[in-house]
Design a protein around this motif. Sequence first.
Motif, PDB file in Angstrom:
ATOM      1  N   THR A  82       0.829  -1.211   0.000  1.00 58.90           N
ATOM      2  CA  THR A  82       0.000   0.000   0.000  1.00 58.90           C
ATOM      3  C   THR A  82       0.861   1.258   0.000  1.00 58.90           C
ATOM      4  O   THR A  82       0.625   2.193  -0.777  1.00 58.90           O
ATOM      5  N   ARG A  86       1.209   4.071  -2.995  1.00 58.85           N
ATOM      6  CA  ARG A  86       0.941   5.492  -2.723  1.00 58.85           C
ATOM      7  C   ARG A  86       2.114   6.350  -3.176  1.00 58.85           C
ATOM      8  O   ARG A  86       1.931   7.383  -3.848  1.00 58.85           O
ATOM      9  N   GLN A 112      -7.640  -3.754  -2.351  1.00 57.88           N
ATOM     10  CA  GLN A 112      -8.634  -2.716  -2.548  1.00 57.88           C
ATOM     11  C   GLN A 112      -8.226  -1.384  -1.904  1.00 57.88           C
ATOM     12  O   GLN A 112      -8.616  -0.309  -2.358  1.00 57.88           O
ATOM     13  N   ALA A 113      -7.379  -1.454  -0.868  1.00 62.84           N
ATOM     14  CA  ALA A 113      -6.801  -0.221  -0.321  1.00 62.84           C
ATOM     15  C   ALA A 113      -5.892   0.435  -1.363  1.00 62.84           C
ATOM     16  O   ALA A 113      -5.881   1.661  -1.508  1.00 62.84           O
ATOM     17  N   GLU A 115      -6.285   0.080  -4.603  1.00 57.79           N
ATOM     18  CA  GLU A 115      -7.206   0.602  -5.616  1.00 57.79           C
ATOM     19  C   GLU A 115      -7.646   2.015  -5.256  1.00 57.79           C
ATOM     20  O   GLU A 115      -7.703   2.910  -6.112  1.00 57.79           O
ATOM     21  N   ARG A 116      -7.973   2.229  -3.994  1.00 60.74           N
ATOM     22  CA  ARG A 116      -8.473   3.538  -3.579  1.00 60.74           C
ATOM     23  C   ARG A 116      -7.406   4.623  -3.759  1.00 60.74           C
ATOM     24  O   ARG A 116      -7.733   5.782  -4.035  1.00 60.74           O
ATOM     25  N   GLN A 119      -7.552   5.473  -7.384  1.00 62.58           N
ATOM     26  CA  GLN A 119      -8.804   6.167  -7.673  1.00 62.58           C
ATOM     27  C   GLN A 119      -8.784   7.613  -7.183  1.00 62.58           C
ATOM     28  O   GLN A 119      -9.475   8.471  -7.748  1.00 62.58           O
ATOM     29  N   ALA A 120      -7.999   7.885  -6.158  1.00 64.39           N
ATOM     30  CA  ALA A 120      -7.943   9.239  -5.601  1.00 64.39           C
ATOM     31  C   ALA A 120      -6.985  10.145  -6.370  1.00 64.39           C
ATOM     32  O   ALA A 120      -6.983  11.363  -6.150  1.00 64.39           O
ATOM     33  N   TYR A 183     -12.340   5.256 -15.155  1.00 62.11           N
ATOM     34  CA  TYR A 183     -13.139   5.228 -13.930  1.00 62.11           C
ATOM     35  C   TYR A 183     -14.030   3.985 -13.846  1.00 62.11           C
ATOM     36  O   TYR A 183     -15.104   4.014 -13.239  1.00 62.11           O
TER      37      TYR A 183
END
Length: 290
Positions: A82, A86, A112-113, A115-116, A119-120, A183
């Motif tokens: 993660t 980032r 999925q963390a 993924e976020r 997405q951000a 998206y």
Amino acid sequence: MQNKSGTYKRDDGITLVIGGTGKTGRRVADRLQSRGVATRITSRSGSPGFDWNDPGTWEAALDGVTAVYITYAPDLAIPGATESIRTFVDKAVAEGVERMVLLSGRGEDEAQACERIVQAADVEWTILRASWFMQNFSEGEFVGMVLDGAITLPAGEIPEPFVDVNDIADVAVAALTEEGHAYEIYEITGPRLLTFAELAWEISTAAGRRVRFMPIPGQAFARALAESGTPEDVAWLLNYLFETVLDGRNAHVGDGVQRALDREPVDFAAYAQRVAARGTWNKSGGEEAA
């Protein structure tokens, strides 16, 4: 801009394929190059090199890049992934990347963390949330078991919608080069559920010889991995997948291939017949071609 074939191309932009020698990465790179897309292929031992554990390798890889296919080895579920994702996403955006396609895993909270994070970001993003690869049995971790005639894994009767990595590559390339995929989260699976026993039967039918599925206790599997010298992170991942993810949470098919490509995904039987015809499951066979 969009060319006459409908493929979206950025002026003077390079598409970066991280893990370009891996199961999905090399297929994505081949497809991009066949479309005439300027492509940079990176891996830990390639040139330019790319190492998730060494951010100093990222700048050269990102030079002139506008789109990225992101694969994290061995898996986004690995502790530390993660933070690496980032840091990389922040760096990529700062370097001018405009489009990101992330290969993710189904039913993995850690994935999925990640993924976020994508997405951000201030980019066009697409998430490919894939199920277990069919190719694990022809060019990956379990091909030796198939050659030996016994798939010995700590799996029970929970079915999985195994996916052909060629389908993943086709969706990834569409998301990297065409409009209409930004998206989106694509759940990419095969068209039906199979238990490991049913999978072994499909392989046996295609290969023309018996390949059994032999369930073993998780502790025995973990011990065998340790004794065989399997890298610690890969061993952790395999144990995690069998102990945590293969619990029924993914026992349903997705529609990602249909939505992205307007066609049905490849069935395991067709994959097995293709692999068997190439001799991959013969004792003298080699890796499966794309």
